[in-house]
Design a protein around this motif. Sequence first.
Motif, PDB file in Angstrom:
ATOM      1  N   ASN A 240       0.819  -1.211   0.000  1.00 52.11           N
ATOM      2  CA  ASN A 240       0.000   0.000   0.000  1.00 52.11           C
ATOM      3  C   ASN A 240       0.855   1.265   0.000  1.00 52.11           C
ATOM      4  O   ASN A 240       0.408   2.344   0.410  1.00 52.11           O
ATOM      5  CB  ASN A 240      -1.016   0.004   1.148  1.00 52.11           C
ATOM      6  N   ALA A 241       2.085   1.124  -0.478  1.00 57.64           N
ATOM      7  CA  ALA A 241       2.988   2.248  -0.697  1.00 57.64           C
ATOM      8  C   ALA A 241       3.398   2.268  -2.162  1.00 57.64           C
ATOM      9  O   ALA A 241       3.236   1.284  -2.883  1.00 57.64           O
ATOM     10  CB  ALA A 241       4.226   2.120   0.189  1.00 57.64           C
ATOM     11  N   SER A 242       3.931   3.396  -2.604  1.00 57.11           N
ATOM     12  CA  SER A 242       4.352   3.510  -4.001  1.00 57.11           C
ATOM     13  C   SER A 242       5.545   2.603  -4.277  1.00 57.11           C
ATOM     14  O   SER A 242       6.314   2.252  -3.382  1.00 57.11           O
ATOM     15  CB  SER A 242       4.715   4.957  -4.329  1.00 57.11           C
ATOM     16  N   GLN A 243       5.686   2.247  -5.544  1.00 55.66           N
ATOM     17  CA  GLN A 243       6.762   1.352  -5.955  1.00 55.66           C
ATOM     18  C   GLN A 243       8.031   2.121  -6.307  1.00 55.66           C
ATOM     19  O   GLN A 243       7.983   3.239  -6.807  1.00 55.66           O
ATOM     20  CB  GLN A 243       6.326   0.531  -7.167  1.00 55.66           C
ATOM     21  N   VAL A 244       9.160   1.497  -6.042  1.00 52.18           N
ATOM     22  CA  VAL A 244      10.460   2.018  -6.474  1.00 52.18           C
ATOM     23  C   VAL A 244      10.544   1.820  -7.986  1.00 52.18           C
ATOM     24  O   VAL A 244      10.401   0.702  -8.480  1.00 52.18           O
ATOM     25  CB  VAL A 244      11.591   1.271  -5.755  1.00 52.18           C
TER      26      VAL A 244
END
Length: 388
Positions: A240-244
């Motif tokens: 639920n966090a942005s991707q690298v």
Amino acid sequence: MRGREVVIADAVRTPIGRGHPEKGYYRDRHASTLLAHTYTALLERSGLPSDRVGDVVAGCGSQFGEQGRNIARNAWLEGGHSLTVAGMTLDRQCGAGQEGVAVSAALIASGIQDITIGSGVEHMGHLSFQAIQETAQRWGDPYSAALRARYPLVSQGQSSELMAQHWGLSRTELDEFALRSHRRAEHATGAGWFANEVVPVTIEEEVVTRDQGIRPDTSMDKLAALRPAFDENGSTTAGNASQVSDGAAAVLLASREMAGEHGLAARARIVDHVAVGVDPVLMLSGPIDATRRLLQRQGLSAQDIDRYEVNEAFATVPLAWMRELGVEADRVNVAGGAIALGHPLGCTGARLFATLLNELERSDGQFGIVTMCCAGGLGTATLIERLP
């Protein structure tokens, strides 16, 4: 925006690749090459000679290694464009690409330039968070002892946990939002919503157009199985966090007069832009204050805006923002966001303009806002108006 009217003629981006040193699209490609690709695409699509561009401004979050020494100018030269165009690289952390567009627009509004390109780039597969930490260990911590004594600085992930606590956001809510991001991005891809913004990239004889991070097979069960990434009792996970990610984006801007003179489309206009500072610990709340200030300055309500692009650095960010602004989910990130598409730090702000511009045209909307949280307690927001 005060001064001369500034119009958006076009906006493009690369497909977003995973920031993985072995599996990412761009594992063997230089960051400058990604940015050069977007500059060339804008010029080819518009038919504009490169010597008619007054300046190119690029945002980039990690300006060392292959992203150092003014990557805006380096990418311009790599593309074989006019030597007379300067180039400037700036840092507003995660909002760097958005600020690249804003500064480019300001150059036109002020009369300094007539045509500019605002852009952004980040190759996180090459310049990873680990590389940033190693650089700090060798060359010095960017946060002085005096600053750390004044503020109990935390990582962005830890700030996300503070956001969840402050706004009472549950793990289930965060995972539901993440799932929606992937589903929306998959639908938008299949429906061709990104077709006019993505410029294909050839990788090992394969033409790539799809964003690499979208996971159509993800589910609530899969998301729920992920461990908290920053606090063992927390709710923020890799899911639920942005991707690298890796990628680049660029926006062609012009005064209304110069657009007409050079046969450039006037697809939208830059109405206003703000950047605000907020608590550097609860740093991800920046979009709330930035959006409020922007709306207040223009005498608009949140309901007057047809589409919002609220960067999904973490699911906590748009969820807290929607709760505070009272905006329904059906007007926010309708084509998915950074949780599904990826978040190449310096690129994303410019990428959001491309997505918003095409979405306003697709949905016959009038007003749209791009807003982002940035490391250090910053918030950015830009209002654009689609032109008939």
